[in-house]
Design an enzyme around this catalytic site. Structure first.
Site, mmCIF file in Angstrom:
data_model
loop_
_atom_site.group_PDB
_atom_site.id
_atom_site.type_symbol
_atom_site.label_atom_id
_atom_site.label_comp_id
_atom_site.label_asym_id
_atom_site.label_seq_id
_atom_site.Cartn_x
_atom_site.Cartn_y
_atom_site.Cartn_z
ATOM 1 N N GLY A 54 4.417 -10.656 21.275
ATOM 2 C CA GLY A 54 5.655 -11.105 20.675
ATOM 3 C C GLY A 54 6.446 -9.919 20.155
ATOM 4 N N SER A 55 7.753 -10.066 20.046
ATOM 5 C CA SER A 55 8.565 -9.023 19.422
ATOM 6 C C SER A 55 8.438 -9.156 17.904
ATOM 7 C CB SER A 55 10.018 -9.167 19.859
ATOM 8 O OG SER A 55 10.126 -8.881 21.235
ATOM 9 N N GLY A 56 8.976 -8.157 17.196
ATOM 10 C CA GLY A 56 8.883 -8.182 15.740
ATOM 11 C C GLY A 56 7.831 -7.230 15.200
ATOM 12 N N HIS A 57 7.138 -6.506 16.110
ATOM 13 C CA HIS A 57 6.089 -5.560 15.695
ATOM 14 C C HIS A 57 6.489 -4.122 15.981
ATOM 15 C CE1 HIS A 57 3.706 -9.114 15.313
ATOM 16 N NE2 HIS A 57 3.685 -9.352 16.606
ATOM 17 N N LYS A 105 -3.901 -8.258 22.908
ATOM 18 C CA LYS A 105 -4.329 -8.536 21.540
ATOM 19 C C LYS A 105 -4.879 -9.958 21.493
ATOM 20 C CE LYS A 105 -0.380 -7.641 19.383
ATOM 21 N NZ LYS A 105 0.445 -7.636 20.610
ATOM 22 N N ASP A 110 -1.354 -14.963 23.838
ATOM 23 C CA ASP A 110 -1.390 -13.709 24.585
ATOM 24 C C ASP A 110 -2.514 -13.737 25.609
ATOM 25 O OD1 ASP A 110 -0.033 -13.215 22.020
ATOM 26 O OD2 ASP A 110 0.125 -11.161 22.724
ATOM 27 N N HIS A 219 1.764 -11.761 12.054
ATOM 28 C CA HIS A 219 2.800 -12.731 12.400
ATOM 29 C C HIS A 219 3.264 -13.526 11.202
ATOM 30 C CE1 HIS A 219 0.520 -11.971 16.092
ATOM 31 N NE2 HIS A 219 1.713 -11.914 16.608
#
Lengths: 333, 211
Positions: A54-57, A105, A110, A219
Site C-alpha cells: 500500500g502507499s503511505g509508507h 510483507k 499483499d 497501517h
C-alpha cells in the site's frame, strides 16, 4: 484532518507524477497499471527484485528503486495492497532472464495478491521466488492467525538483496539473503498519534493526548496495548526487550540497529531513541556494527517510532556497505 | 423458476449501488479492527465493474461473472480484491455458456465461489472472515433446494443465514486477516468482509428472487 493534497482520490496518481518528474535519472513511472521501475531495466543476466504494498509508507517502496536496491515497486492505494496485474507487469519489466525475487510483507492482502502475480508470471515462463517478511514481534506468531506483520526488516532486506543481485548472484542466492533477513531480523513499533487515510479524512483510531499505543503496525491499526505516555528511555526498553528476547541473539553477535520514524516524529527524537537502543543492545553484549536512523517505512503522518534489529554476518555487512543509488537511500556512489 | 442473464446483470448493478450506499459503513467497520479501506476498495472495484456493463449486455452468465472477477482483481487490492475476484471467477467457470440458471446451477456456482474463497484465504469458519457469512448461506441454500422451496424462498433463506453468520462474527476473536493482529481486542466488532458478503447475498435475494 488537514492534508496537503488536491483530491483524496488522486493522491497516489499525483505522487507518482511528482516522482517521475523528480527522478528521471533513476526511475521510470508506468501508469495503468502503476509501477515504478529502474530507468535501466531490465538488466540482462541480473536477478530482478520487486516489492510493493500500500502507499503511505514512503520512501518505501518506490523510493528504494534504483542501483543496488529494487528494480521495481508496485504502489497500491493508500494502505491497500497493490493488485496482481501491477505485480505481473513489473515482474515482466524487470525480468532480465535470471529470474525475479518478490519481497512481500506479511499482510493477508499483499500475500494473496503476490501469490496470484507469481502464478501468472510463472505461467509466462518467468522464474519467480517469493520471500515473505514477518518481523514484527508485537504480533503473536501462530498457526491460527495471519502471523506476524512485515515491517522494518523489509527495508534492510531490499538493501541487502539489491546488493547481492547487483553482484550477479543467482535467484536462489539472492533469495537466501532475503530468507536470512527474515530469520534474523526483528522489529517493534509504537505510536504517539494516529494517522488519517486521505479518502477517509479522519484518524484511523483515537489516541488521547496523554496516551500511546505500543505494538503499532504501519497501517494505523491499533497495537496490542495502550498506556499513559512515558519518557523515551522507558519506551525504548518496552520495544527492545521483546526484540532481544525473541531471537536467541548471542553475546558478541553483530547487528544493524535501525531506528525508524513513523512519519510524524522528528530526527531529534529518533536520535534520543537510538541513544537508548544502542545502550540496551550493548548491555546485552550485542555489537552494533551499522545503523540506519530516519523515516524509511512510515505510516503517513503518524508520530512514533519502530526499532528493527538485524543480526548480520560478514557477507551481510559487505552487502550493506555496497553502493546504493535510490531516491530514499544513497551511499558509496 | 430460473435466474436469467438479465437478472444476473441487474444483481451486479444493484450490488454496486448497495456498495456505494454502504461505503462509509464498511470502512467504519474496517477502521475498528482493520485498516479502514474495505468500503473504499469495494466501491472502487464495483465502479469499474459498472463501466464494463454495456459490453456485457449480450454475454452469457459465465462471461459476465468472469469479467466481474477480472475487473475486481485489477481494481480492488487489499485482501478483498483477490477474494471477491476468486468468488466471481469460480462462479463464472461453473456457469460458462449459460443464459439462465436453475436453482441447482445457482447452488453449484455459489459452492465453487465459496470454496474458491476458502482456498485463496485459507480461512475456516469462526476465523471472523467472509467465510462466516458465506458458508452458512451456502448450507441454507442447499437445504432449501432439498426441501423443495421456491427460488424466492431459497434465496431469502440463504440471505438470512448470511445475516446470522455475519452477526455471529461480532463476539469472535479474529484468526485471519489484519484483524487477527488485535487478538482479543478484535472481539465485539462485526467483520467487514462478512458484512459485504451478506450484502451481496441479500441483494441476490432481492433482485434474483423477484418472481
Amino acid at each position: 484532518m488537514k492534508k496537503l493534497i488536491n483530491d483524496p482520490e488522486r493522491v497516489v496518481q499525483e505522487e507518482l507524477e511528482g516522482i517521475a518528474l523528480a527522478h528521471p535519472d533513476l526511475v521510470k513511472v508506468h501508469f495503468n497499471p502503476n509501477y515504478i521501475v529502474r530507468a535501466d531495466a531490465p538488466i540482462k543476466g541480473k536477478v530482478g527484485i520487486i516489492s510493493g504494498g500500500g502507499s503511505g509508507h514512503e520512501p518505501m517502496h518506490g523510493g528504494f528503486v534504483g542501483l543496488g536496491m529494487l528494480d521495481a515497486a508496485c504502489p497500491g492505494a493508500v494502505f491497500t495492497s497493490p493488485t496482481p496485474d501491477q505485480m505481473l507487469e513489473a515482474t515482466k519489466a524487470v525480468s532480465g532472464g535470471a529470474g525475479v525475487l518478490h519481497i512481500v510483507k506479511n499482510y493477508t492482502g499483499d500475500v494473496m495478491n503476490f501469490e496470484m502475480a507469481a502464478d501468472l508470471a510463472k505461467a509466462e515462463g518467468i522464474e519467480v521466488e517469493s520471500v515473505v517478511i514477518d518481523d514484527d514481534v508485537a504480533v503473536k506468531d501462530s498457526l491460527y492467525t495471519a502471523g506476524r506483520r512485515g515491517v522494518g526488516s523489509t527495508v534492510l532486506a531490499e538493501k541487502l538483496c539489491g546488493a547481492a543481485a547487483e553482484e550477479g548472484r543467482s535467484l536462489k542466492e539472492v533469495a537466501d539473503v532475503c530468507r536470512k533477513v527474515k530469520d534474523w531480523g526483528r522489529s517493534m513499533g509504537m505510536a504517539l498519534t494516529s494517522c488519517a487515510v486521505p479518502h477517509v479524512g479522519k484518524p484511523t483510531f483515537d489516541l488521547p493526548e496523554d496516551e500511546m499505543e505500543i505494538g503499532i503496525g504501519i497501517h494505523g491499526e491499533p497495537g496490542r496495548k495502550r498506556m499513559k505516555i512515558k519518557p523515551a528511555d522507558e519506551i525504548v526498553e518496552m520495544l527492545m526487550e521483546p526484540i532481544i528476547s525473541d531471537i536467541p541473539y548471542k553475546e558478541g553477535d553483530e547487528v544493524i540497529l535501525f531506528v525508524n520514524g513513523m512519519g510524524g516524529t522528528p530526527l531529534i527524537e529518533l536520535y534520543i531513541v537510538y541513544r537508548k537502543a544502542y545502550e540496551i543492545a550493548t548491555k546485552h553484549g550485542l555489537k552494533v556494527v551499522r545503523n540506519l536512523i530516519g523515516p524509511y517505512i512510515t505510516s503517513l503522518e503518524m508520530a512514533g517510532t519502530s526499532i528493527t534489529m538485524l543480526k548480520v554476518d560478514e557477507d551481510m555487512i559487505k552487502l550493506w556497505d555496497a553502493p546504493v543509488k535510490t531516491a530514499g537511500l544513497r551511499w558509496g556512489i | 423458476m430460473s435466474i436469467s442473464r438479465d437478472a444476473i446483470l441487474e444483481w451486479i448493478k444493484a450490488y454496486a449501488a448497495v456498495i456505494e450506499e454502504n461505503k462509509t459503513y464498511l470502512t467504519d467497520l474496517d477502521a475498528a479492527i482493520g485498516d479502514a479501506d474495505h468500503g473504499a476498495n469495494m466501491h472502487r472495484g464495483f465502479k469499474a465493474v459498472l463501466g464494463k456493463m454495456s459490453e456485457l449486455a449480450d454475454k452469457d452468465i459465465g462471461t459476465i461473472l468472469k469479467t466481474v472477477g477480472m475487473t475486481l482483481l485489477s481494481t480492488v487490492g487489499g485482501a478483498g480484491g483477490p477474494l471477491y475476484a476468486t468468488f466471481f471467477l469460480q462462479a463464472g467457470m461453473k456457469t460458462a455458456g449459460k443464459m439462465e440458471l436453475t436453482p441447482e446451477d445457482w447452488y453449484t456456482a455459489l459452492e465453487a465461489a465459496v470454496n474458491g474463497v476458502k482456498m485463496r484465504g485459507k480461512a475456516e469458519l469462526e476465523d471472523k472472515t467472509m467465510i462466516d457469512a458465506l458458508v452458512p448461506a451456502l448450507n441454507a441454500l442447499n437445504e432449501s433446494i432439498h426441501d423443495g422451496a421456491s427460488m424466492t424462498e431459497a434465496l431469502q433463506r440463504c440471505a438470512q443465514a448470511a445475516k446470522e453468520g455475519m452477526e455471529a462474527t461480532i463476539p469472535l476473536v479474529a484468526r485471519k486477516g489484519r484483524a487477527s493482529y488485535l487478538g482479543e481486542r478484535s472481539a465485539g466488532h462485526q467483520d467487514p468482509g462478512a458484512t459485504s458478503s451478506y450484502l451481496l447475498l441479500k441483494t441476490a435475494a432481492e433482485v434474483l428472487g423477484k418472481a
